[in-house]
Scaffold this active site. Sequence first.
Site, short mmCIF file in Angstrom:
data_model
loop_
_atom_site.label_atom_id
_atom_site.label_comp_id
_atom_site.label_asym_id
_atom_site.label_seq_id
_atom_site.Cartn_x
_atom_site.Cartn_y
_atom_site.Cartn_z
N ARG A 238 0.83 -1.21 0.00
CA ARG A 238 0.00 0.00 0.00
C ARG A 238 0.86 1.26 0.00
NH1 ARG A 238 -4.31 -0.58 4.76
NH2 ARG A 238 -2.38 -1.11 5.86
N LYS B 219 4.30 -23.07 13.44
CA LYS B 219 4.89 -21.76 13.79
C LYS B 219 4.29 -21.22 15.09
CE LYS B 219 7.23 -17.91 13.05
NZ LYS B 219 6.53 -16.83 13.70
N GLU C 234 9.04 -20.04 22.24
CA GLU C 234 9.85 -18.81 22.30
C GLU C 234 9.43 -17.95 23.50
OE1 GLU C 234 9.28 -14.94 19.72
OE2 GLU C 234 10.27 -16.49 18.54
#
Length: 291
Positions: free
Chosen positions: A31, A164, A171
């Site tokens: 954009r 993920k 994490e």
Amino acid sequence: MELGLVGLGKMGGNMRERIRRAGHTVIGYDRNPDLADVHSLEELVGKLKGPRVVWVMVPAGAATQSTVDELAALLEPGDVVVDGGNSRWTDDEKHAVELGIKGIGFVDCGVSGGVWGLENGYALMYGGDAENVAKVQPVFDALKPEGDFGAVHAGKVGAGHFAKMVHNGIEYAMMQAYAEGWELLEKVDSVTDVREVFRSWQEGTVIRSWLLDLAVNALDEDEHLEKLKGFAQDSGEGRWTVEAAIDHAVPLPAITASLFARFASRQDDSPQMKMIAALRNQFGGHAVEKA
């Protein structure tokens, strides 16, 4: 091969550069016209030869949905859409059905590597039919780290983002453990150089990791982290990991606690601690601090 790439922010822009370095053609749309190679999705699709592959790197949720909707109207049977953002795996299943009705393939890809991925490569976890994955494979090979590891076809549609999501949950817990250890070391009088203790752990210890290396980098820039406010946002994957654990009755105490610690960081004056202080005063006469 040719690739259309939608979203050229911190991750997408570096991914475009890494793919081009591998010898492929990337036509990017964003954009922000200063970043874009074309001025619209329609122009992007028009510049690609079929079968087309368009990789989407925009925020999860409404932005991804609107991009997929627009691509569904522009692409043709045999083309493939890749969602490389941080979408929830349940959205992947929905998008695969929506695009599949029009004969358009769908692959979801969890991407890890952050701002370091341009030079080091991106860890990739992708899900989808083998036929669709094969059409994207040259791009996966360009993005992944050098060597035999760093990329995996995790399973069916949704598997990439689910993998993920779990990666990010782990994490959370690892970062929380380093943060708690750092605070305790800073608190005691006997340890006079916390930064060098962290640095010493980078070699030969069982807790050495890239996150530890990044922690040392941060301490080199600001030894006691005095320039930072104790506030940490969460981007969604931690919450989704805990929700998935509840759905499957899998205990995740460390990851769950690390997520709640993020929430606690947003409270300057914790309402919960007010109640705990009041109760300690009531049953034990412990002193309370007045606001």
